[in-house]
Scaffold this motif. Structure first.
Motif, PDB file in Angstrom:
ATOM      1  N   LYS A 413       0.822  -1.210   0.000  1.00  0.00           N
ATOM      2  CA  LYS A 413       0.000   0.000   0.000  1.00  0.00           C
ATOM      3  C   LYS A 413       0.856   1.259   0.000  1.00  0.00           C
ATOM      4  CE  LYS A 413      -3.933  -2.119   2.416  1.00  0.00           C
ATOM      5  NZ  LYS A 413      -4.768  -2.104   3.639  1.00  0.00           N
ATOM      6  N   LEU A 414       2.010   1.190   0.664  1.00  0.00           N
ATOM      7  CA  LEU A 414       2.931   2.333   0.699  1.00  0.00           C
ATOM      8  C   LEU A 414       4.244   1.890   0.051  1.00  0.00           C
ATOM      9  CD1 LEU A 414       2.252   3.552   4.348  1.00  0.00           C
ATOM     10  CD2 LEU A 414       1.406   4.590   2.243  1.00  0.00           C
ATOM     11  N   PRO A 415       4.305   1.865  -1.279  1.00  0.00           N
ATOM     12  CA  PRO A 415       5.494   1.334  -1.951  1.00  0.00           C
ATOM     13  C   PRO A 415       6.676   2.294  -1.897  1.00  0.00           C
ATOM     14  CG  PRO A 415       3.957   2.175  -3.575  1.00  0.00           C
ATOM     15  CD  PRO A 415       3.264   2.291  -2.236  1.00  0.00           C
ATOM     16  N   SER A 416       7.872   1.718  -1.917  1.00  0.00           N
ATOM     17  CA  SER A 416       9.085   2.529  -2.018  1.00  0.00           C
ATOM     18  C   SER A 416       9.350   2.923  -3.455  1.00  0.00           C
ATOM     19  CB  SER A 416      10.285   1.746  -1.468  1.00  0.00           C
ATOM     20  OG  SER A 416      10.095   1.447  -0.100  1.00  0.00           O
ATOM     21  N   GLU A 417       9.110   2.003  -4.397  1.00  0.00           N
ATOM     22  CA  GLU A 417       9.319   2.303  -5.810  1.00  0.00           C
ATOM     23  C   GLU A 417       8.128   3.083  -6.348  1.00  0.00           C
ATOM     24  OE1 GLU A 417      10.004   0.090 -10.135  1.00  0.00           O
ATOM     25  OE2 GLU A 417       9.665  -1.088  -8.336  1.00  0.00           O
ATOM     26  N   GLN A 418       8.419   4.250  -6.887  1.00  0.00           N
ATOM     27  CA  GLN A 418       7.377   5.117  -7.411  1.00  0.00           C
ATOM     28  C   GLN A 418       7.341   5.038  -8.937  1.00  0.00           C
ATOM     29  OE1 GLN A 418       5.321   6.770  -5.230  1.00  0.00           O
ATOM     30  NE2 GLN A 418       6.482   5.686  -3.644  1.00  0.00           N
ATOM     31  N   GLU A 419       6.193   5.338  -9.502  1.00  0.00           N
ATOM     32  CA  GLU A 419       6.033   5.333 -10.951  1.00  0.00           C
ATOM     33  C   GLU A 419       7.029   6.311 -11.586  1.00  0.00           C
ATOM     34  OE1 GLU A 419       4.233   3.516 -12.913  1.00  0.00           O
ATOM     35  OE2 GLU A 419       3.259   2.370 -11.316  1.00  0.00           O
ATOM     36  N   GLY A 420       7.710   5.833 -12.619  1.00  0.00           N
ATOM     37  CA  GLY A 420       8.650   6.688 -13.336  1.00  0.00           C
ATOM     38  C   GLY A 420      10.032   6.736 -12.724  1.00  0.00           C
ATOM     39  N   GLY A 421      10.235   6.097 -11.576  1.00  0.00           N
ATOM     40  CA  GLY A 421      11.552   6.107 -10.945  1.00  0.00           C
ATOM     41  C   GLY A 421      12.554   5.296 -11.748  1.00  0.00           C
ATOM     42  N   THR A 422      13.835   5.723 -11.746  1.00  0.00           N
ATOM     43  CA  THR A 422      14.877   5.038 -12.525  1.00  0.00           C
ATOM     44  C   THR A 422      16.117   4.716 -11.705  1.00  0.00           C
ATOM     45  OG1 THR A 422      15.777   7.174 -13.256  1.00  0.00           O
ATOM     46  CG2 THR A 422      14.134   6.113 -14.683  1.00  0.00           C
ATOM     47  N   LYS A 423      16.241   5.281 -10.514  1.00  0.00           N
ATOM     48  CA  LYS A 423      17.472   5.125  -9.734  1.00  0.00           C
ATOM     49  C   LYS A 423      17.275   4.155  -8.572  1.00  0.00           C
ATOM     50  CE  LYS A 423      19.264   9.749 -10.810  1.00  0.00           C
ATOM     51  NZ  LYS A 423      19.758  11.027 -10.240  1.00  0.00           N
ATOM     52  N   GLU A 424      18.317   3.345  -8.328  1.00  0.00           N
ATOM     53  CA  GLU A 424      18.387   2.425  -7.189  1.00  0.00           C
ATOM     54  C   GLU A 424      17.139   1.551  -7.081  1.00  0.00           C
ATOM     55  OE1 GLU A 424      21.070   4.444  -3.916  1.00  0.00           O
ATOM     56  OE2 GLU A 424      19.503   5.841  -4.525  1.00  0.00           O
ATOM     57  N   LEU A 425      16.654   1.100  -8.238  1.00  0.00           N
ATOM     58  CA  LEU A 425      15.415   0.321  -8.269  1.00  0.00           C
ATOM     59  C   LEU A 425      15.561  -1.007  -7.543  1.00  0.00           C
ATOM     60  CD1 LEU A 425      14.196   0.968 -11.926  1.00  0.00           C
ATOM     61  CD2 LEU A 425      13.499   2.119  -9.821  1.00  0.00           C
ATOM     62  N   GLU A 426      16.749  -1.606  -7.615  1.00  0.00           N
ATOM     63  CA  GLU A 426      16.934  -2.901  -6.963  1.00  0.00           C
ATOM     64  C   GLU A 426      16.726  -2.802  -5.451  1.00  0.00           C
ATOM     65  OE1 GLU A 426      20.311  -6.395  -6.411  1.00  0.00           O
ATOM     66  OE2 GLU A 426      20.671  -4.724  -7.782  1.00  0.00           O
ATOM     67  N   LEU A 427      17.297  -1.755  -4.831  1.00  0.00           N
ATOM     68  CA  LEU A 427      17.134  -1.570  -3.391  1.00  0.00           C
ATOM     69  C   LEU A 427      15.677  -1.272  -3.046  1.00  0.00           C
ATOM     70  CD1 LEU A 427      20.303   0.553  -2.518  1.00  0.00           C
ATOM     71  CD2 LEU A 427      19.987  -1.911  -2.310  1.00  0.00           C
ATOM     72  N   LEU A 428      15.023  -0.445  -3.868  1.00  0.00           N
ATOM     73  CA  LEU A 428      13.620  -0.105  -3.603  1.00  0.00           C
ATOM     74  C   LEU A 428      12.732  -1.338  -3.712  1.00  0.00           C
ATOM     75  CD1 LEU A 428      13.450   3.257  -5.599  1.00  0.00           C
ATOM     76  CD2 LEU A 428      13.555   2.996  -3.124  1.00  0.00           C
ATOM     77  N   ARG A 429      13.000  -2.175  -4.702  1.00  0.00           N
ATOM     78  CA  ARG A 429      12.174  -3.373  -4.886  1.00  0.00           C
ATOM     79  C   ARG A 429      12.407  -4.388  -3.784  1.00  0.00           C
ATOM     80  NH1 ARG A 429      13.347  -3.394 -11.422  1.00  0.00           N
ATOM     81  NH2 ARG A 429      11.852  -1.723 -11.917  1.00  0.00           N
TER      82      ARG A 429
END
Length: 674
Positions: A413-429
């Motif tokens: 419900k409160l995601p770390s990865e936001q739409e359109g994000g491109t940086k540090e995606l692995e850590l966010l996921r």
């Protein structure tokens, strides 16, 4: 058949193969000579040579194939010869170029090459045995590319072979018919083959290994290099008129020597002005920090490893027999298998979250929870993650299954990865692959909170505050980056026991006094700087230091509270406002001090993280000040710090998602007056 040389059918005669005793002695001498050279000199040292000169020797194992019958214009033997075998000497000067620890080099050899052999005996039409022995020798030039595939002493090589014929003679012997043993043997026929190829162009491949016979203390260095090579029959046709070919396996060694270059010994520069300044700060450690009682928040998340729906092993999982002995305030007994982070006690609390949850649900039979699994693979995978937690709670803690509801989602419900994000995606996921624990049961939730988004009730425990950085033995080496490649420190006590710390490259370093003193309260030490200059020179500088152990206070008392945030959010403080106003503010001591430190995880821009952490800390300060003002209090001193993602100050590491989530925090220390 037409014989132009006189042949008779005398008694059988089988010529013996040529003795190799001379060849063997020569090869043995070459090997023995190599071991005559040993390193006599000591210092200085020399590099391994790049150019080598020497002599190679070996045995040619020659294999004959094809057909030979018309030996020359004067002799055609009654039966053709096909196969043969023999050994001959190879000896040649050698020049080699190979730069140590590189891939490619070059070898050039040229010398005497004996390809002689005896053909297998054949039987003529008169039932007489016939033997043919050849003496076939060459002068060869053999340039080769040398390849060291592992950049060490083993190498392979290959290249062309240019052979120039020296001798191509034969001895033919016709034996007697065994049915007429009384016949006189015919005389052996000696001659030279006709139609001899004067020049042959063929090839070779081989492998060898360099055995160093000299140490680096010798300028002239000797190497013995055993090798084996294969010369296929392509291009090796001794005669142009028949199909006779030769294949050779050569086994031997090369004794070679080269001259190394002297390695310059670094000499310490004598200078009246040092390019660095070294100092040691040993604090007196007389002032003590208060005894600490901490209220530690519980994060409502359980994070799962990529590709697995099982609870990670870093979380503490009890057996059914351990449940009765489990207590929230005695979690040291149930530490995780792998404790990570600077604050082991705090992470031990968090990694027991499922046991704390199970224990509370046992004591509050009406409480219920919802487990919402979020997986990048989809809702079904998220459900499987939630199901693994439900299975643990129902099996180990005997929680009724109908008290636990599970759901699955692609994102929390409160995601770390936001739409359109491109940086540090692995850590966010990594942070979004989790199971959230939601409840409407007040017994499980933090004070003044309700609803599915409410945090779980925190854990309260007492501990002695960890030794502050200000209590450490500190080393200051100004100019270290320019003056030294690396530096380290030796700490020697009065009994001569030495402890080593480092290597360091920065200008400052510090060590907890307990690491040095152990169980001692204080002691005198000699601290020696050991610095390695860029040219390899080693500098040593000694200091006398008295070190005092840091001890936590047992008389004063302080309290610690924490507020945790979602990713990149400085406004979620609203959920804690009543808690800070009615639980934390009243506990601030009269004339006390409040130290507020804001932190972030390592995701994002460092400068922005510092600003964000300070904003979070100021939000907390504003709520506490407002609450104190309403109570008519102006006796409290506040200190606010925004530490951002500073690894040296962060409460936890940043390698795991739970550590990063806990680093999104504001830590509030309530201290008594000085």
């Amino acid at each position: 058949m037409n014989y132009k040389n006189k042949l008779s059918t005398g008694p059988c005669f089988t010529p013996s193969h040529k003795s190799l005793s001379t060849n063997s002695i020569l090869v043995a001498l070459v090997f023995l000579l190599g071991f005559q050279f040993s390193a006599q000199a000591q210092a200085p040292e020399y590099t391994r040579p790049s150019w080598y000169f020497g002599i190679g020797a070996g045995a040619n194992l020659n294999f004959y194939r094809g057909t030979t019958q018309n030996l020359n214009a004067d002799l055609t033997v009654p039966s053709a010869f096909y196969n043969g075998f023999g050994a001959g000497l190879y000896i040649a000067p050698s020049i080699e170029y190979y730069k140590p620890n590189t891939l490619f080099g070059f070898i050039l050899q040229g010398g005497f090459d004996d390809r002689s052999a005896s053909f297998d005996q054949v039987t003529t039409v008169c039932n007489c045995p016939a033997d043919l022995e050849t003496k076939t020798t060459y002068y060869t030039i053999e340039p080769s590319l040398r390849i060291a595939p592992f950049k060490n002493n083993f190498y392979i090589y290959g290249g062309p072979r240019f052979a120039f014929n020296i001798e191509n003679s034969f001895t033919y012997q016709l034996g007697i018919n065994p049915d007429y043993p009384d016949q006189e043997p015919s005389e052996a026929v000696n001659g030279d083959f006709s139609n001899t190829e004067k020049t042959l162009i063929s090839m070779q491949v081989g492998a060898g290994y360099d055995i160093m016979l000299s140490s680096k203390a010798n300028k002239a260095q000797f190497v013995l290099s055993p090798y084996v090579a294969f010369h296929p029959y392509y291009g090796q046709n001794p005669r142009s008129s028949e199909s006779w070919t030769v294949s050779t396996v050569r086994v031997g060694a090369v004794l070679k020597f080269g001259v190394g270059k002297k390695i310059a010994t670094p000499v310490a520069e004598v200078s009246t002005q040092k390019p660095y300044a070294f100092s040691v700060n040993s604090p007196n450690n007389t002032a003590t920090e208060p005894y600490l009682t901490e209220t530690f928040p519980l994060r409502n998340y359980v994070f799962f490893d990529l590709g697995s729906t099982e609870i990670p092993e870093r979380y503490v999982l009890l057996s059914k027999s351990q449940v009765k002995e489990f207590k929230e305030d005695q979690l040291e007994t149930y530490g995780p298998k792998k404790v990570s982070g600077r604050s082991d006690r705090s992470m031990t609390v968090y990694y027991n979250i499922l046991n704390i949850l199970g224990d509370r649900m046992q004591k509050n039979q009406s409480s219920t929870i919802t487990l919402i699994g979020a997986s990048e693979k989809g809702p079904e995978d998220g459900k499987a993650m939630a199901e693994s937690i439900k299975r643990y709670l129902t099996t180990v803690f005997d929680i009724a299954p109908n008290r636990i509801t599970i759901e699955g989602r692609t994102k929390p419900k409160l995601p770390s990865e936001q739409e359109g994000g491109t940086k540090e995606l692995e850590l966010l996921r990594q942070g979004d692959r989790r199971v959230s624990i939601e409840s409407n049961s007040p017994a499980l939730l933090m004070e003044f909170q309700s609803g599915p988004n409410a945090p779980l009730k925190p854990i309260e425990f007492a501990r002695s505050k960890e030794a502050p950085k200000s209590s450490y033995l500190a080393f200051d080496l100004k100019g270290a980056k320019e003056a030294f490649k690396v530096w380290s420190v030796e700490v020697k006590d009065n009994e001569g026991f030495i402890q080593n710390y480092g290597p360091y490259t920065e200008e400052t370093a510090s060590i907890p006094t307990k690491t040095i003193l152990g169980t001692r309260d204080e002691g005198d030490f000699k601290v020696t700087l050991v610095g390695t200059r860029p040219d390899g020179t080693v500098i040593r500088e000694e200091n006398d230091v008295h070190i005092v152990q840091w001890q936590p206070s047992t008389t004063e008392e302080s309290m610690r509270f924490s507020v945790i945030y979602e990713f990149n959010d400085s406004k979620s403080i609203a959920i804690y406002e009543k808690y800070l106003s009615e639980i934390v503010a009243p506990k601030i001591p009269k004339n006390g001090r409040v130290v507020i430190n804001g932190y972030t995880d390592s995701i994002g821009d460092a400068e922005n993280n510092t600003v964000l952490s300070l904003a979070r800390a100021n939000d907390v300060k504003q709520i506490l000040e407002s609450s104190l003002a309403k109570a008519g209090r102006k006796d409290v001193t506040f200190t606010v710090n925004g530490n951002g993602e500073n690894e040296a100050l962060a409460p936890f590491a940043n390698s795991l998602p739970e550590e990063r989530f806990y680093n999104r925090t504001v830590v509030i220390d309530l201290l008594p007056s000085k």
